[in-house]
Design a protein around this motif. Structure first.
Motif, short mmCIF file in Angstrom:
data_model
loop_
_atom_site.label_atom_id
_atom_site.label_comp_id
_atom_site.label_asym_id
_atom_site.label_seq_id
_atom_site.Cartn_x
_atom_site.Cartn_y
_atom_site.Cartn_z
N PHE A 46 0.81 -1.22 0.00
CA PHE A 46 0.00 0.00 0.00
C PHE A 46 0.85 1.27 0.00
O PHE A 46 0.51 2.25 -0.64
N GLY A 47 1.96 1.27 0.73
CA GLY A 47 2.73 2.50 0.98
C GLY A 47 3.81 2.80 -0.04
O GLY A 47 4.95 2.40 0.13
N ASP A 48 3.43 3.52 -1.08
CA ASP A 48 4.41 3.98 -2.08
C ASP A 48 5.23 5.12 -1.49
O ASP A 48 4.85 5.74 -0.49
N LEU A 49 6.34 5.46 -2.15
CA LEU A 49 7.07 6.68 -1.79
C LEU A 49 6.12 7.86 -1.96
O LEU A 49 5.38 7.94 -2.94
N GLY A 50 6.09 8.75 -0.99
CA GLY A 50 5.23 9.92 -1.04
C GLY A 50 3.85 9.71 -0.46
O GLY A 50 3.09 10.68 -0.31
N THR A 51 3.49 8.47 -0.11
CA THR A 51 2.18 8.23 0.52
C THR A 51 2.13 8.96 1.86
O THR A 51 3.08 8.97 2.62
N LYS A 52 0.98 9.59 2.15
CA LYS A 52 0.81 10.30 3.41
C LYS A 52 0.71 9.34 4.58
O LYS A 52 0.06 8.29 4.47
N VAL A 53 1.35 9.71 5.69
CA VAL A 53 1.20 9.00 6.95
C VAL A 53 0.69 10.02 7.95
O VAL A 53 1.34 11.02 8.23
#
Length: 196
Positions: free
Chosen positions: A185-192
């Motif tokens: 799910f967590g690509d580079l740039g994905t918000k956390v």
């Protein structure tokens, strides 16, 4: 009498091929950016994530008297994001339409990020954690006082050993299946989005 063909210098060929390759990469980049982003896999009954509100299949790292929230916390933003609740030690993978596709509990390190919005800055397939455990699916999103904060899971699926007294660790560990889902799910740039 035939005329000899003129040969182009090799630098002309190299320049032409390089320009063509760069143009191809640019076209593919634009197409990839316009395409759909991956979503978390739907939860199947028996998977380590909660299959229904109130159902808890992942081991709870810190039992509490109050039941854990199963809905995405209010004030956690909108759109595609990873939500990490510091008080419940719980993560949600939320799609662009604000639907939580997966939720699970985690084991936090001794150093935690403050509430706020971060982005995934580095992804690393595998390494050895500061506690000597082989880990995988490492997703870095913050640094606190020189300590890197990252999601990961132990390769052997174990929970982290107790931290040595005074140890400063930023690894947020989770069961293996949840680590694989977060990695997908967590690509580079994905918000956390970190909430309390």
């Amino acid at each position: 009498m035939p005329v000899a063909a003129r040969r182009l210098p090799s630098w002309v060929w190299v320049t032409g091929l390089t320009a063509g390759a760069l143009a191809g990469v640019a076209v593919l980049t634009v197409q990839a950016d316009r395409g759909p982003h991956p979503t978390a896999a739907a939860v199947r009954p028996g998977a380590s994530a909660s299959a229904a509100p109130g159902a808890e299949a992942s081991p709870s790292p810190k039992p509490s008297a109050a039941p854990a929230r199963t809905g995405v916390p209010k004030g956690s933003g909108s759109g595609r994001r990873i939500v990490y609740d510091l008080s419940d030690h719980r993560v949600w993978l939320v799609d662009a339409d604000d639907t939580a596709r997966r939720t699970f509990t985690v084991w936090p390190g001794t150093v935690e990020p403050g509430p706020g919005t971060y982005t995934i800055s580095v992804r690393k397939a595998a390494t050895t954690g500061s506690d000597g455990v082989e880990i995988e699916h490492i997703i870095y999103f913050s640094v606190v006082s020189g300590v890197n904060i990252a999601f990961s899971n132990a390769v052997d699926g174990s929970s982290p050993p107790p931290a040595a007294e005074g140890a400063r660790t930023g690894g947020i560990r989770m069961p293996t299946a949840d680590g694989a889902a977060l990695w997908a799910f967590g690509d580079l740039g994905t918000k956390v989005r970190v909430v309390e």
